[in-house]
Design a protein around this motif. Structure first.
Motif, PDB file in Angstrom:
ATOM      1  N   UNK A  52       0.881  -1.100  -0.030  1.00  7.87           N
ATOM      2  CA  UNK A  52       0.018   0.007  -0.098  1.00  7.87           C
ATOM      3  C   UNK A  52       0.829   1.327  -0.022  1.00  7.87           C
ATOM      4  N   UNK A  53       0.242   2.226  -0.792  1.00  3.74           N
ATOM      5  CA  UNK A  53       0.888   3.496  -0.903  1.00  3.74           C
ATOM      6  C   UNK A  53      -0.139   4.601  -0.565  1.00  3.74           C
ATOM      7  N   UNK A  54       0.393   5.950  -0.691  1.00  5.58           N
ATOM      8  CA  UNK A  54      -0.275   7.206  -0.646  1.00  5.58           C
ATOM      9  C   UNK A  54       0.192   8.263  -1.121  1.00  5.58           C
ATOM     10  N   UNK A  55      -0.638   9.047  -1.651  1.00  7.35           N
ATOM     11  CA  UNK A  55       0.040  10.368  -2.257  1.00  7.35           C
ATOM     12  C   UNK A  55      -1.187  11.360  -2.229  1.00  7.35           C
ATOM     13  N   UNK A  56      -0.907  12.399  -1.542  1.00  6.02           N
ATOM     14  CA  UNK A  56      -1.852  13.703  -1.527  1.00  6.02           C
ATOM     15  C   UNK A  56      -3.447  12.963  -1.183  1.00  6.02           C
ATOM     16  N   UNK A  57      -3.402  12.181  -0.088  1.00  8.90           N
ATOM     17  CA  UNK A  57      -4.546  11.645   0.210  1.00  8.90           C
ATOM     18  C   UNK A  57      -5.078  10.358  -0.621  1.00  8.90           C
ATOM     19  N   UNK A  58      -4.385  10.126  -1.852  1.00  7.53           N
ATOM     20  CA  UNK A  58      -4.980   9.122  -2.434  1.00  7.53           C
ATOM     21  C   UNK A  58      -4.114   7.627  -2.249  1.00  7.53           C
ATOM     22  N   UNK A  59      -5.183   6.601  -2.015  1.00 10.70           N
ATOM     23  CA  UNK A  59      -4.256   5.340  -1.911  1.00 10.70           C
ATOM     24  C   UNK A  59      -4.152   4.773  -3.047  1.00 10.70           C
ATOM     25  N   UNK A  60      -3.195   3.863  -3.058  1.00 10.18           N
ATOM     26  CA  UNK A  60      -2.750   2.868  -4.131  1.00 10.18           C
ATOM     27  C   UNK A  60      -2.208   1.705  -3.705  1.00 10.18           C
ATOM     28  N   UNK A  78      -4.723  -1.058  -7.868  1.00 15.07           N
ATOM     29  CA  UNK A  78      -5.951  -0.281  -7.553  1.00 15.07           C
ATOM     30  C   UNK A  78      -5.874   0.926  -6.926  1.00 15.07           C
ATOM     31  N   UNK A  79      -6.597   1.734  -7.192  1.00 18.78           N
ATOM     32  CA  UNK A  79      -6.703   2.866  -6.270  1.00 18.78           C
ATOM     33  C   UNK A  79      -7.752   2.912  -5.370  1.00 18.78           C
ATOM     34  N   UNK A  80      -7.402   2.160  -4.077  1.00 15.37           N
ATOM     35  CA  UNK A  80      -8.275   2.030  -3.242  1.00 15.37           C
ATOM     36  C   UNK A  80      -7.530   1.852  -1.762  1.00 15.37           C
ATOM     37  N   UNK A  81      -8.001   2.390  -0.842  1.00 15.83           N
ATOM     38  CA  UNK A  81      -7.384   2.452   0.526  1.00 15.83           C
ATOM     39  C   UNK A  81      -7.616   0.962   1.411  1.00 15.83           C
TER      40      UNK A  81
END
Length: 85
Positions: A52-60, A78-81
């Motif tokens: 899991x990764x995060x950038x500017x409040x968006x999860x990947x 996928x872009x999900x938290x």
């Protein structure tokens, strides 16, 4: 694409590891100790792992398959938290 290359590209693009694993056993804890805090989980047998990764409040979320980190290949993203469907 090799997971190590994809991870490097993500981090160079501003994505940050998003730690979710809090256990102390299994391959996940080994990966955390080896410097991969973004690990969420891995399966046994044929090893599928979720990172899991995060950038500017968006999860990947990134899925990789392989027995050793250096040989893992990205198979999905996928872009999900974490923990949210």
């Amino acid at each position: 694409m090799p997971f190590v290359s994809a991870r490097k590209a993500l981090i160079n693009s501003g994505w940050k590891p998003n730690p979710t694993y809090s256990g102390e056993f299994g391959v996940e804890s080994v990966l955390v100790r080896k410097g991969y805090p973004e690990i969420e989980s891995c399966t046994e047998g044929v090893r599928y792992c979720s990172f899991n990764y995060v950038k500017d409040g968006v999860c990947l979320g990134v899925g990789a398959v392989g027995e050793e980190i250096k040989g893992m290949k990205v198979y999905a993203w996928a872009f999900k938290c974490p923990g949210k469907e």
